[in-house]
Design an enzyme around this catalytic site. Structure first.
Site, mmCIF file in Angstrom:
data_model
loop_
_atom_site.group_PDB
_atom_site.id
_atom_site.type_symbol
_atom_site.label_atom_id
_atom_site.label_comp_id
_atom_site.label_asym_id
_atom_site.label_seq_id
_atom_site.Cartn_x
_atom_site.Cartn_y
_atom_site.Cartn_z
ATOM 1 N N GLU A 91 33.620 43.510 45.211
ATOM 2 C CA GLU A 91 32.484 42.666 44.799
ATOM 3 C C GLU A 91 31.113 43.300 45.032
ATOM 4 O OE1 GLU A 91 33.056 38.827 46.651
ATOM 5 O OE2 GLU A 91 34.904 38.465 45.559
ATOM 6 N N ASN A 150 37.477 46.496 43.174
ATOM 7 C CA ASN A 150 37.918 45.129 42.889
ATOM 8 C C ASN A 150 36.697 44.217 42.699
ATOM 9 O OD1 ASN A 150 40.396 43.394 42.897
ATOM 10 N ND2 ASN A 150 39.392 42.359 44.622
ATOM 11 N N HIS A 199 40.056 34.973 38.756
ATOM 12 C CA HIS A 199 39.970 33.570 39.191
ATOM 13 C C HIS A 199 39.421 32.768 38.012
ATOM 14 C CE1 HIS A 199 40.867 34.443 43.350
ATOM 15 N NE2 HIS A 199 39.898 35.343 43.407
ATOM 16 N N GLU A 225 43.880 38.845 41.853
ATOM 17 C CA GLU A 225 43.779 37.590 42.618
ATOM 18 C C GLU A 225 43.946 36.388 41.694
ATOM 19 O OE1 GLU A 225 40.214 37.480 45.028
ATOM 20 O OE2 GLU A 225 40.398 39.583 45.599
ATOM 21 N N ASP A 242 44.379 33.135 39.773
ATOM 22 C CA ASP A 242 44.644 31.698 39.875
ATOM 23 C C ASP A 242 43.896 31.001 38.744
ATOM 24 O OD1 ASP A 242 42.014 31.641 40.961
ATOM 25 O OD2 ASP A 242 42.703 31.164 42.987
#
Ligand code: XIL
Length: 302
Positions: A127, A169, A206, A235, A237
């Protein structure tokens, strides 16, 4: 195939999950983990505040619990994450300039060396880019040591474990047209051109109502891959429920499968009750551990 791991394995991909070590004593949790997933990401146990709570005093117990569990079951570990603006211990905030740069690189070196041979891929930096339309780096203590902090971290990681895959990432880099995606793309292209050791890009994935799976998600993945790196949905979801949620999962998985260098998918938790999100039902298993529609959609798409 009857499990996510075995279904993904048919196309040479992995299917992984974020794990919290303290939940491994929950038999429902461990049962699903052991059966369904081939790769494990410690959800918090490898973050800076966990592994170096005081400067130069490393603490690997919580991460080892996850890594040892994975090793016993023949699962691989995705290391997350060496450097992040969040999850920092307070001692780091007191440093700047060359002292901070040195502490940062020492952290990378020590953690990667400790897990040498046991972590197959690292999120070296997490990030580091700002949201919005600027395409700029995110302001952080690390960033204030100079733009080259990211490449310095990748060089240190490579030196500490030459066999580990090294990833950058980030989140909200799933839309090809977004400024943040373009900024990360340009950094990876520059790293590849100059021989900075980067092997993979993790797209956190996400997804929410405001940030749905883009129609051209595969294009983003393909464009990163064309730079000579693997891509991971790192990650995954999806906010929501029912058939709509299942369809979003299906589209995310299908995008990965369309790109040969999209080598694996990690979901960010097992049951809805394990999710980092404060509310909602974003994962593949409900809170009692029962497979959801989203699970079936993923299994059938792999
Ligand atoms: C989250 C964890 O899931 C939470 O348990 C923790 O409290 C905060 O961090 N992007 C990342 C992850 O890269 O490290 C974050 O994990 C979720 C967002």
């Amino acid at each position: 195939a009857t499990t996510l791991a075995s279904a993904a394995e048919r196309s040479g991909r992995y299917f992984g999950v974020a794990v919290q070590g303290y939940k491994l004593s929950d038999p429902t949790y461990a049962g699903i983990l052991d059966r369904e997933f081939a790769v494990v990401t410690p959800e918090n146990e490898m973050k800076l505040d966990a592994t170096e709570p005081q400067q130069g005093r490393f603490s690997f117990g919580p991460a080892d619990r996850v890594v040892d569990h994975a090793a016993r079951l023949g699962k691989r570990v995705r290391g997350h994450t060496l450097l992040w603006h969040s999850g920092q211990p307070s001692w780091l905030a007191g440093l700047q300039g060359s002292a901070l740069r040195q502490a940062m690189l020492n952290h990378v070196t020590q953690v990667v060396a400790y897990y040498r041979g046991r972590v197959h891929a690292w999120d070296v930096v997490n990030e580091a880019f700002a949201d919005g339309t600027s395409g700029a780096r995110r302001d952080s203590n690390f960033q204030r040591t100079g733009d080259d902090w990211i490449e310095a971290a990748f060089h240190a990681a490579r030196a500490a474990d030459p066999a580990a895959k090294l990833c950058y990432n980030d989140y909200n880099v799933e839309n090809r047209a977004h400024a943040k995606t373009q900024a990360v793309y340009r950094m990876v292209r520059d790293f590849r051109a100059r021989g900075v050791p980067i092997d993979c890009v993790g797209l956190q994935s996400h997804f929410t109502a405001n940030h749905p799976v883009p129609a051209d998600f595969a294009t983003t993945l393909r464009d990163f891959a064309a730079l000579g790196v693997d891509v991971h949905l790192s990650e995954l979801d999806v906010e929501g429920s029912g058939a709509t949620q299942a369809d979003s999962y299906r589209r995310a998985v299908t995008a990965c499968l369309a790109v040969s260098r999209c080598t694996g998918i990690t979901v960010w938790g097992i049951r809805d009750s394990d999710s980092w999100r404060a509310s909602g039902t974003p994962l593949l298993f409900d809170s009692s551990g029962t497979r959801k529609l989203a699970y079936t959609a993923v299994l059938d798409s792999l």
